[in-house]
Scaffold this active site. Structure first.
Site, PDB file in Angstrom:
ATOM      1  N   ASP A   1       3.251  -4.734   8.085  1.00 40.98           N
ATOM      2  CA  ASP A   1       2.072  -3.874   8.000  1.00 40.98           C
ATOM      3  C   ASP A   1       0.851  -4.781   8.138  1.00 40.98           C
ATOM      4  O   ASP A   1       0.492  -5.512   7.213  1.00 40.98           O
ATOM      5  CB  ASP A   1       2.089  -3.145   6.644  1.00 40.98           C
TER       6      ASP A   1
ATOM      7  N   CYS B   1      -4.911   2.540  -3.555  1.00 36.64           N
ATOM      8  CA  CYS B   1      -3.663   3.057  -2.952  1.00 36.64           C
ATOM      9  C   CYS B   1      -2.529   2.050  -3.132  1.00 36.64           C
ATOM     10  O   CYS B   1      -1.709   1.862  -2.214  1.00 36.64           O
ATOM     11  CB  CYS B   1      -3.822   3.383  -1.472  1.00 36.64           C
TER      12      CYS B   1
ATOM     13  N   HIS C   1       0.877  -1.175   0.000  1.00 37.19           N
ATOM     14  CA  HIS C   1       0.000   0.000   0.000  1.00 37.19           C
ATOM     15  C   HIS C   1       0.916   1.227   0.000  1.00 37.19           C
ATOM     16  O   HIS C   1       2.031   1.171   0.520  1.00 37.19           O
ATOM     17  CB  HIS C   1      -0.827  -0.062   1.296  1.00 37.19           C
TER      18      HIS C   1
ATOM     19  N   GLN D   1      -4.140  -5.205   6.841  1.00 37.53           N
ATOM     20  CA  GLN D   1      -5.086  -6.166   6.255  1.00 37.53           C
ATOM     21  C   GLN D   1      -4.877  -7.568   6.835  1.00 37.53           C
ATOM     22  O   GLN D   1      -5.302  -8.558   6.223  1.00 37.53           O
ATOM     23  CB  GLN D   1      -4.915  -6.213   4.725  1.00 37.53           C
TER      24      GLN D   1
ATOM     25  N   LYS E   1      -9.970  -0.697  10.915  1.00 40.72           N
ATOM     26  CA  LYS E   1     -10.089  -1.878  10.046  1.00 40.72           C
ATOM     27  C   LYS E   1     -10.402  -3.141  10.853  1.00 40.72           C
ATOM     28  O   LYS E   1     -10.584  -4.205  10.298  1.00 40.72           O
ATOM     29  CB  LYS E   1      -8.811  -2.055   9.232  1.00 40.72           C
TER      30      LYS E   1
END
Ligand code: PLP
Length: 405
Positions: free
Chosen positions: A199, A363, A122, A202, A225
């Site tokens: 990261d 993104c 991202h 997700q 999220k």
């Protein structure tokens, strides 16, 4: 486990209509909806115990501070970190990565040093490193992906060298859904003494995250999220790194002693929390994590796996529809394109049927460039979605096709 009707009843927004049609919310990758208990937790702060944290001697400030520190403890246990000193609240994944990129750059990076990312990142895990590289004269190296949207591990191993100072990769691709082999990535980096940032924007909401088992040096995610409020995020870092790194923002609360000549910094984790933090959102996030635990992380993962498999079956049977991201290891995200129909047109028509999907580059422009496309339609599912909603999406896509026929 609660049944699906009970789960959906926990999320007030899911029963609303859009243009007179029942809402079908398939944009969970962008942000998830909030259960009533999270809305209540944030309301409760403002209604009954709002006071700035760590500052007052008064009752309300004490209560807010205590709830905020309990939220930190909840995050610690949720990701199985060793110590509360290793949990820093930030504004989100983007805030966390920018912070580390700045601090890490200031402390360790010299001209010619290299940072490894993957082609699936991202923009939030590209641009902060690029900015740091520009400042410090360092270089970004990128792990390539194959046609299925998986990183090519052998190419990664070749990139690791004595110049590598950090590896920063996503746990799962927001654009394609691919789950990355983070354990292998971390083990290879550690074998040459290179730290790794994962990261988790997700990743955290789709299964069990255990930072100790993963042995990652840094782990970041956003509250919004994982069914929590917006404006709050987490930066996990092993204590060894946090003690060496300089703060990335200065201001109130992150200091020990301030004079015009010199400032000494507060102990961990406060050294990295400057100014008034978003404590109501942190408290809301803790409630969201409790909610996730009450549903059960294994239950969430298995339900999402079933939904992904059903949706992949339904969508891939549609003539002219191409799915991007075909790895066997995916989160419940499907990126697709319908032949000869622009993704914005698809998204806008689906919207009028009440279906919320994301369109565009998500993104993640380098991912789109890799496939030579300018975007996709993305349906990102989560455990409160249903097979009936997937049927509505499939019917909606047929309608889009018929309108453009
Ligand atoms: N990283 C990934 C993989 C993402 O999917 C996102 C958001 O979609 C981000 C980072 C940025 O998250 P935020 O906007 O919450 O900071």
């Amino acid at each position: 486990m609660k049944n699906i009707a009970e789960i959906r009843a926990d999320f007030p927004i899911l029963s609303r209509k859009v243009y007179g049609k029942p809402l079908v919310y398939f944009d969970n990758g962008a942000t998830t909806q909030k259960p009533q208990c999270v809305l209540d937790a944030v309301d409760e702060v403002y209604e009954s115990y709002n006071g700035n944290i760590h500052r007052g001697v008064h009752f309300l400030s004490d209560m807010s501070s205590e709830a905020y520190e309990k939220a930190r403890e909840k995050v610690r246990s949720f990701i199985n970190a060793d110590k509360r000193e290793e949990i820093v609240f930030t504004s989100g994944t983007t805030g966390s990565i920018n912070g580390i990129a700045f601090s890490f750059g200031e402390r360790y990076i010299k001209p010619g040093d290299e940072i490894i990312l993957s082609h699936l990142e991202h923009h939030a895990n590209i641009v902060p490193w690029q900015m740091m590289c520009e400042r410090k004269g360092a270089v970004l190296r990128v792990i390539p992906i194959n046609d299925k949207g998986e990183i090519i591990l052998d190419e990664y191993y070749k990139l690791l060298s004595s110049k590598t100072k950090l590896v920063s990769v996503t746990q799962a691709s927001n654009a394609l859904g691919t789950i990355l082999p983070v354990k292998e990535i971390i083990a290879a980096a550690h074998s040459v003494n290179v730290p790794v940032l994962i990261d988790g924007a997700q990743g955290i909401q789709h299964g069990i995250v255990d930072v100790k088992a993963m042995d990652t040096d840094f782990y970041v995610f956003s509250g919004h999220k994982i069914y929590g409020p917006a404006g709050i995020g987490v930066l996990y870092g092993k204590e060894k790194w946090f003690s060496e790194l300089p703060p990335f923002q200065g201001g109130g609360d992150m200091v020990d002693k301030v004079t015009f000549e010199k400032t000494t910094y507060n102990e961990l984790p406060f050294k990295f929390e400057a100014g008034t933090m978003n404590y109501p959102a942190a408290i809301g996030l803790a409630r969201a994590l409790d909610y996730v635990l009450s549903i059960g992380r294994e239950n969430i993962a298995s339900r999402e796996k079933e939904l992904l498999s059903y949706a992949t079956g339904r969508l891939s049977a549609i003539k002219g529809l191409k799915i991007y991201g075909t790895s066997d290891r995916k989160i419940s995200t499907i990126s697709f394109h319908i032949k000869d129909i622009h993704q914005y047109d698809t998204g806008m028509i689906l919207d009028k049927i009440g279906i919320a999907v994301r369109t565009g580059t998500h993104c993640a422009q380098p991912v789109m460039d890799r496939y030579g496309i300018d975007g996709t339609v993305r349906a990102s599912l989560c455990f409160y979605n249903t097979k009936e909603e997937i049927d509505t999406l499939a019917d909606g896509i047929e309608k889009v096709k018929s309108m453009f026929a």
